[in-house]
Scaffold this active site. Structure first.
Site, PDB file in Angstrom:
ATOM      1  N   ASP B  10       0.835  -1.197   0.000  1.00 25.27           N
ATOM      2  CA  ASP B  10       0.000   0.000   0.000  1.00 25.27           C
ATOM      3  C   ASP B  10       0.873   1.252   0.000  1.00 25.27           C
ATOM      4  O   ASP B  10       1.991   1.247   0.491  1.00 25.27           O
ATOM      5  CB  ASP B  10      -0.988   0.000   1.172  1.00 25.27           C
ATOM      6  CG  ASP B  10      -0.463   0.768   2.356  1.00 25.27           C
ATOM      7  OD1 ASP B  10       0.605   0.377   2.858  1.00 25.27           O
ATOM      8  OD2 ASP B  10      -1.088   1.772   2.758  1.00 25.27           O
ATOM      9  N   ASP B 116      -4.747   2.656  -4.154  1.00 25.03           N
ATOM     10  CA  ASP B 116      -3.393   2.711  -3.605  1.00 25.03           C
ATOM     11  C   ASP B 116      -2.943   1.398  -2.957  1.00 25.03           C
ATOM     12  O   ASP B 116      -2.028   1.393  -2.150  1.00 25.03           O
ATOM     13  CB  ASP B 116      -3.273   3.868  -2.607  1.00 25.03           C
ATOM     14  CG  ASP B 116      -4.218   3.702  -1.433  1.00 25.03           C
ATOM     15  OD1 ASP B 116      -5.086   2.822  -1.484  1.00 25.03           O
ATOM     16  OD2 ASP B 116      -4.084   4.461  -0.465  1.00 25.03           O
ATOM     17  N   GLU B 117      -3.598   0.298  -3.305  1.00 23.90           N
ATOM     18  CA  GLU B 117      -3.200  -0.995  -2.742  1.00 23.90           C
ATOM     19  C   GLU B 117      -3.247  -2.070  -3.826  1.00 23.90           C
ATOM     20  O   GLU B 117      -4.159  -2.067  -4.652  1.00 23.90           O
ATOM     21  CB  GLU B 117      -4.185  -1.462  -1.666  1.00 23.90           C
ATOM     22  CG  GLU B 117      -4.261  -0.644  -0.417  1.00 23.90           C
ATOM     23  CD  GLU B 117      -5.495  -1.040   0.362  1.00 23.90           C
ATOM     24  OE1 GLU B 117      -5.358  -1.762   1.364  1.00 23.90           O
ATOM     25  OE2 GLU B 117      -6.606  -0.658  -0.060  1.00 23.90           O
TER      26      GLU B 117
END
Lengths: 106, 418
Positions: B10, B116-117
Site C-alpha cells: 500500500d 493505492d493498494e
C-alpha cells in the site's frame, strides 16, 4: 458469489469505474503492435537490396508494417521522395518508406 | 514444498504523496526513510470552502493531529500554515496504474485492490526469490525511485494475513513485515478483535455478544457458536481468526465481465422534493445505461438506493423485470415506483442507481407500442456525440435545473475534482 469459497477480496475491493477504464486503456495501448526498431545493418541491407533492384529493374519482396499486421508486397519498385511505389501483380501500391521494415531480393 | 507468499503493498498517504512528489520545491528535502521530510500538505475536496473535507494528508500534516475526513476548517485551526491543494483525481489514477504495472514487472501475480493498494504473490522457497524481504524491498525501492512515493508491504501465507501484516508494516520502521504461519499465535492472536480486517460491525458483535477481546479469543470459538449470529460469515470469521484465507490471486480479474453497473452521487445539500430527487435518479440512470450500451449488455434487475441526511439511514431496493433492457425510458418508471414505495420523505443526501442480472444484447425486443429501432439509433447518436464532444455536450433539459448534478459530476472522478 459465495464468500466462503471465492476470492473475497475481489468482491470487497474498491475500484472506481474511471480507474478500471484507465487500466484497460493502458493495457490496450501496450498490447498494440509496435514498429520494430531496425538495426544499422538491417537498414544497410535494405538500402543495398533496394538500389540493386532499382538499378537492375528487378522485382523485390517488401515487408510493410501496419498496426494490424505485416503486409508483404512483391513487385518492381521506384522511390518517390519519402514513398516507395511498388508495382505488384494486383496493381500499384504507395507505401511510406518509414513503414518499410524489410526489402529482400527474390 | 513450495507455496505462495502473498503480499499487500500500500502507498503511504497516496493522494498527498502524489502532490508532494510532483512539486519540485519539496524534492530535494525528501528522504525515503524519514517521512517528516515531507511538507505539511493536505488534499482537500474543496479548498475554497472550509467545510470541505481532508482527503489525504502527508505524515507531517498528520503529526499536527490532522486526519483524513476532517473538515478543512478544523485542520487549519490545528496548523495555520498548512499547504492546501485541490484533488487531481485523473493524475492519481494514472500514477496508480503505472505503479500497478511496476508491481507486475516485479511480480507477475498481481491484483489491484484499490487505488493505492495491490496484492502480489510469489513462490517460496524458490530460486527466483530466495529472500522474500529482499524481493519486497526491491519493489519498495523501485516505487520510491520512480515515483517518490513510500510504500509498505505485508507478506504472509495468504491474502487476509497479508492485509493484516500490512497494517503492522505501517508501524514498523522500513515498512516491510513478513508473517509466517508459525507466527500466527504471537503476532495475530494478541491483536484486539476490532483489528480484524473486513468484519466491519461484526467485530463489535464479537466483543459484545461473544466477549472476545482479541483475535485469539475469536479463534478459540467453535464455528458452530458463530453460526446463528453470522450465517455464511461464521466460517470466514473462524478461518480469518485462525489465520486462514482461501482467496487466490487473479491477475486477470479485471477482464471479467461486470456483474452489474451502478452509479452513486452525494448531493451538495439535502433534497426534500420528490421532483428534485427524480432528476438525480434520471441522470444516474442515464449514466448506468450509457455504460450498459458500451458493454453491449442489458440488465433484468434495477435498484434504487437513497442515503438520508447526516448520511445515516436509507434503503436499497431492487425490482426484477420480465426481460432485460438498457433503455432508460423503460427503467425510469420502475425507479420512480421504487421511490414512491420506499422513500419515507426524509431529506436525501446520496442517491445510487444500479442495474444487474446482466445479459449480452445481440437481439432486440421489438414492441408494439414503441419504435424501438428509432430509439436505439437515438441513444447511439447521443453516445457518439458525448464521446466526441464530452459528457456535457448533450444533456437532458432537467440537468439544467437547480436539482441537476450532471454538470458538476462531469468535472469529477469518484466525487472529487478530476
Amino acid at each position: 458469489m459465495n464468500i466462503r469459497d471465492g476470492n473475497i477480496f475481489e468482491a470487497m475491493r474498491m475500484v472506481l469505474p474511471e480507474h478500471r477504464e484507465l487500466m484497460a486503456q493502458i493495457q490496450r495501448e501496450r498490447a498494440k503492435r509496435k514498429r520494430p526498431v531496425l538495426t544499422e545493418e538491417r537498414l544497410e541491407e535494405m538500402q543495398y537490396a533496394l538500389s540493386e533492384a532499382v538499378r537492375e529493374g528487378r522485382a523485390v519482396r517488401v515487408t510493410v508494417f501496419t498496426p494490424e499486421r505485416d503486409v508483404v508486397l512483391v513487385g518492381h519498385v521506384t522511390v518517390r521522395g519519402r514513398e516507395l511505389r511498388v508495382r505488384t501483380a494486383g496493381g500499384e501500391q504507395l507505401v511510406r518508406l518509414n513503414d518499410v521494415i524489410q526489402i529482400e531480393e527474390i | 514444498m513450495t507455496k505462495l507468499i502473498y503480499g499487500l503493498v500500500d502507498m503511504q498517504s497516496f493522494y498527498a504523496s502524489c502532490e508532494v512528489a510532483s512539486r519540485e520545491e519539496y524534492a530535494a528535502r525528501r528522504k525515503e526513510f524519514d517521512d517528516s521530510t515531507d511538507p505539511p500538505l493536505v488534499v482537500s475536496g474543496d479548498p475554497a470552502r472550509r467545510s470541505g473535507i481532508i482527503l489525504a494528508a502527508t505524515p507531517t500534516a498528520k503529526r499536527y493531529g490532522i486526519e483524513n475526513a476532517m473538515r478543512l476548517g478544523e485542520a487549519l485551526r490545528l496548523y495555520r500554515r498548512l499547504i492546501v491543494v485541490r484533488p487531481h483525481m485523473a493524475f492519481y489514477l494514472h500514477v496508480s496504474v503505472r505503479i500497478q504495472m511496476l508491481m507486475q514487472q516485479c511480480f507477475p501475480f498481481q491484483e489491484q485492490f484499490s487505488v493505492d493498494e495491490g496484492f502480489i504473490a510469489f513462490p517460496y522457497p524458490s530460486a527466483l526469490f530466495p529472500d522474500p524481504i529482499a524481493a519486497a524491498r526491491n519493489l519498495q525501492a523501485r516505487i520510491w525511485d520512480q515515483f517518490r512515493i513510500r510504500s509498505r508491504i505485508g507478506l504472509a501465507p495468504n491474502k487476509w494475513l497479508a492485509k493484516m501484516a500490512n497494517k503492522a508494516a505501517k508501524k514498523t520502521p522500513g515498512g516491510i513485515v513478513w508473517w509466517r504461519e508459525e507466527d500466527i499465535p504471537s503476532v495475530l492472536h494478541p491483536l484486539p478483535v476490532e483489528e480484524m480486517w473486513g468484519l466491519k460491525r461484526r467485530a463489535e458483535v464479537l466483543r459484545r455478544k461473544f466477549k472476545c477481546e482479541t483475535i485469539g479469543d475469536v479463534a478459540r470459538l467453535p464455528v458452530g457458536v458463530l453460526k446463528a449470529e453470522f450465517g455464511v460469515w461464521s466460517e470466514v470469521i473462524h478461518r480469518w481468526a485462525n489465520g486462514i484465507d482461501v482467496s487466490d490471486i487473479n491477475p486477470d480479474s479485471y477482464h471479467a465481465p461486470h456483474k452489474g453497473f451502478s452509479h452513486r452521487t452525494t448531493l451538495p445539500r439535502d433534497f426534500y422534493e420528490r421532483s428534485e430527487i427524480a432528476v438525480v435518479i434520471l441522470e444516474l440512470l442515464d449514466e448506468v445505461c450509457h455504460r450498459l450500451r458500451q458493454a453491449h449488455q442489458a440488465g433484468r434487475r434495477v435498484g434504487l438506493g437513497l442515503t438520508y441526511e447526516g448520511l445515516t439511514g436509507g434503503f436499497y431496493r431492487a425490482k426484477t423485470l420480465p426481460r432485460a433492457t438498457n433503455d432508460p425510458a423503460e427503467l425510469y418508471p420502475v425507479l420512480l415506483a421504487l421511490l414512491g414505495q420506499h422513500w419515507d420523505g426524509s431529506g436525501v443526501r446520496a442517491v445510487s442507481v444500479g442495474v444487474d442480472m446482466l445479459q449480452f444484447r445481440e437481439t432486440v425486443q421489438l414492441s408494439l407500442f414503441e419504435n424501438v429501432p428509432a430509439r436505439t439509433r437515438l441513444y447511439e447518436t447521443i453516445d457518439e456525440i458525448r464521446a466526441r464532444f464530452g459528457e456535457t455536450s448533450i444533456m437532458r433539459a432537467v440537468s439544467l435545473t437547480r436539482a441537476g448534478q450532471l454538470r458538476e459530476r462531469s468535472l469529477r472522478i469518484g466525487g472529487h475534482y478530476a
